[in-house]
Design a protein around this motif. Structure first.
Motif, PDB file in Angstrom:
ATOM      1  N   PHE A  94       0.831  -1.202   0.000  1.00 57.13           N
ATOM      2  CA  PHE A  94       0.000   0.000   0.000  1.00 57.13           C
ATOM      3  C   PHE A  94       0.869   1.258   0.000  1.00 57.13           C
ATOM      4  O   PHE A  94       0.458   2.316  -0.474  1.00 57.13           O
ATOM      5  CB  PHE A  94      -0.940  -0.005   1.206  1.00 57.13           C
ATOM      6  N   PHE A 124      -7.788  -4.840   5.480  1.00 60.69           N
ATOM      7  CA  PHE A 124      -7.368  -4.846   4.083  1.00 60.69           C
ATOM      8  C   PHE A 124      -8.197  -3.879   3.249  1.00 60.69           C
ATOM      9  O   PHE A 124      -7.656  -3.052   2.504  1.00 60.69           O
ATOM     10  CB  PHE A 124      -7.467  -6.257   3.494  1.00 60.69           C
ATOM     11  N   PHE A 125      -9.517  -3.932   3.376  1.00 61.37           N
ATOM     12  CA  PHE A 125     -10.350  -3.081   2.538  1.00 61.37           C
ATOM     13  C   PHE A 125     -10.381  -1.631   3.034  1.00 61.37           C
ATOM     14  O   PHE A 125     -10.681  -0.726   2.250  1.00 61.37           O
ATOM     15  CB  PHE A 125     -11.746  -3.673   2.383  1.00 61.37           C
ATOM     16  N   GLU A 132      -7.601  -0.170   3.940  1.00 59.83           N
ATOM     17  CA  GLU A 132      -6.421   0.298   3.206  1.00 59.83           C
ATOM     18  C   GLU A 132      -6.716   0.379   1.704  1.00 59.83           C
ATOM     19  O   GLU A 132      -6.311   1.332   1.030  1.00 59.83           O
ATOM     20  CB  GLU A 132      -5.239  -0.652   3.443  1.00 59.83           C
ATOM     21  N   TYR A 133      -7.407  -0.615   1.202  1.00 59.15           N
ATOM     22  CA  TYR A 133      -7.659  -0.683  -0.235  1.00 59.15           C
ATOM     23  C   TYR A 133      -8.528   0.482  -0.706  1.00 59.15           C
ATOM     24  O   TYR A 133      -8.294   1.054  -1.776  1.00 59.15           O
ATOM     25  CB  TYR A 133      -8.327  -2.005  -0.595  1.00 59.15           C
ATOM     26  N   ASN A 134      -9.519   0.839   0.086  1.00 62.95           N
ATOM     27  CA  ASN A 134     -10.393   1.951  -0.297  1.00 62.95           C
ATOM     28  C   ASN A 134      -9.630   3.266  -0.395  1.00 62.95           C
ATOM     29  O   ASN A 134     -10.010   4.162  -1.152  1.00 62.95           O
ATOM     30  CB  ASN A 134     -11.559   2.078   0.688  1.00 62.95           C
ATOM     31  N   LEU A 188      -9.736  -4.607  -8.124  1.00 65.30           N
ATOM     32  CA  LEU A 188     -10.876  -4.942  -7.262  1.00 65.30           C
ATOM     33  C   LEU A 188     -11.963  -5.648  -8.066  1.00 65.30           C
ATOM     34  O   LEU A 188     -12.562  -6.626  -7.601  1.00 65.30           O
ATOM     35  CB  LEU A 188     -11.443  -3.683  -6.615  1.00 65.30           C
ATOM     36  N   ALA A 211      -6.375   0.255  -9.011  1.00 65.69           N
ATOM     37  CA  ALA A 211      -7.105  -0.268  -7.856  1.00 65.69           C
ATOM     38  C   ALA A 211      -8.509  -0.726  -8.247  1.00 65.69           C
ATOM     39  O   ALA A 211      -8.974  -1.785  -7.808  1.00 65.69           O
ATOM     40  CB  ALA A 211      -7.175   0.792  -6.764  1.00 65.69           C
TER      41      ALA A 211
END
Length: 347
Positions: free
Chosen positions: A172, A212-213, A215-217, A235, A231
């Motif tokens: 990330f 995880f999500f 951070e992913y968002n 996804l 991203a």
């Protein structure tokens, strides 16, 4: 007397690896070794690496011999030659680093009696992976280290190790590095890590969903359009994979997640808009939408229908128009009491 008649006999694959192992300690500067001697040894090291590459890939005169490749692979993974070779990368010139990358890539794909010796080696030497990861944020080494790391990830044991360790969190950071080379290479490795080994990824996402999500968002809301584009694309691939169905259902039940994609639908980049649509339609296809999601969609019904009437792309896939029609139909018929049945949207 013609000296050309007395050319040295070519080294066997085993001798090549042994000689390579002998030369590798000279790659790093050493005050106990004369500069002239080290220069001589590095020159010889370059030639040996090129010879190894020729055994594995062949040249303009001959194809690689299977038996030679097998013997070279067996000797290479017998001891710690792989670790030594990767550790030497910072001290080699770019051309030699490229040769090393090709050599390691080939060796990781070799099979001996139907078995991957590289996979067995990585299972015993996970420290090698920990050594590769920091190199991914070095502008000079990122391409070589990243390529080698992706070859390692081809083996489930390596992917599982990275996913189950704190190392996964480094991506990330790498993906948002100001250097394009570092960020793009990290994105490629991240994609490989989260798509290659289906069952391992599904287990990881299920156990680590919350952090995880979160951070992913942040990647989806990045100010950098390349970060957002990569991203959204990744996804979409993860959520549409059947192995990740439970994770997909959980993701599309979140109002916060849907709001992110409502914003991405209005992104200035057309590619991001289209990728975002393929994820947004999953929120609409969910037959058990939480009431808070239904309320937001109803409150924005007119705006959404008007938006989708002008939502077109020149290079959209053949299912786009039918999918869009299903999305508009679902929005138009939403009610707070009871959920209308919705035909499954093609993905």
């Amino acid at each position: 007397m013609k000296l050309g008649l007395f050319k040295p006999k070519p080294r066997t694959p085993v001798e090549l690896v042994l000689h390579l192992r002998h030369l590798l300690p000279y790659a790093a500067p050493n005050p106990d070794v004369r500069k002239s001697k080290r220069t001589e040894k590095i020159c010889e090291l370059r030639k040996v690496i090129l010879e190894v590459r020729t055994v594995l890939y062949g040249d303009e005169r001959s194809e690689p011999a299977e038996e030679a490749c097998v013997k070279l692979t067996q000797e290479f993974f017998k001891e710690d030659t792989c670790h030594m070779l990767i550790a030497s990368l910072p001290h080699l010139d770019p051309g030699t680093r490229q040769d090393v990358t090709h050599v390691i890539a080939n060796l990781h794909r070799q099979r001996v009696n139907g078995r991957s010796l590289a996979s067995d080696y990585l299972e015993r030497n996970t420290a090698l992976l920990a050594m590769l990861l920091p190199g991914c944020e070095d502008s000079e080494l990122a391409i070589s280290y990243g390529a080698i790391l992706r070859e390692c990830i081809r083996h489930q044991v390596a992917a599982k190790y990275i996913l189950e360790s704190d190392h996964i969190k480094l991506f990330f950071k790498y993906i948002q590095d100001p250097s394009f080379d570092i960020a793009s290479d990290a994105a490629s490795t991240f994609t490989e890590l989260l798509t290659r080994h289906k069952s391992t990824v599904a287990e990881f996402l299920d156990k680590n969903y919350d952090w995880f999500f979160l951070e992913y968002n942040s990647l989806l809301e990045s100010s950098n359009y390349i970060t957002r584009r990569n991203a959204v694309r990744l996804l979409r691939a993860m959520l549409l994979d059947r192995s990740n169905t439970p994770v997909m259902v959980r993701y599309v039940c979140s109002l916060d997640n849907m709001r992110i994609f409502m914003n991405l639908l209005r992104d200035s980049n057309k590619t991001i808009q289209l990728e975002a649509f393929h994820v947004f339609k999953l929120f609409l296809a969910n037959q058990r939408k939480p009431q808070e999601i239904v309320k937001v969609l109803i409150a924005n019904r007119s705006k959404l229908i008007r938006f989708f009437s002008d939502f077109t792309f020149e290079k959209a896939d053949e299912n786009f128009e039918s999918d869009k029609a299903e999305v508009v139909k679902e929005i138009a018929t939403l009610e707070l009491e009871g959920q209308p049945s919705l035909k499954e949207i093609s993905c």
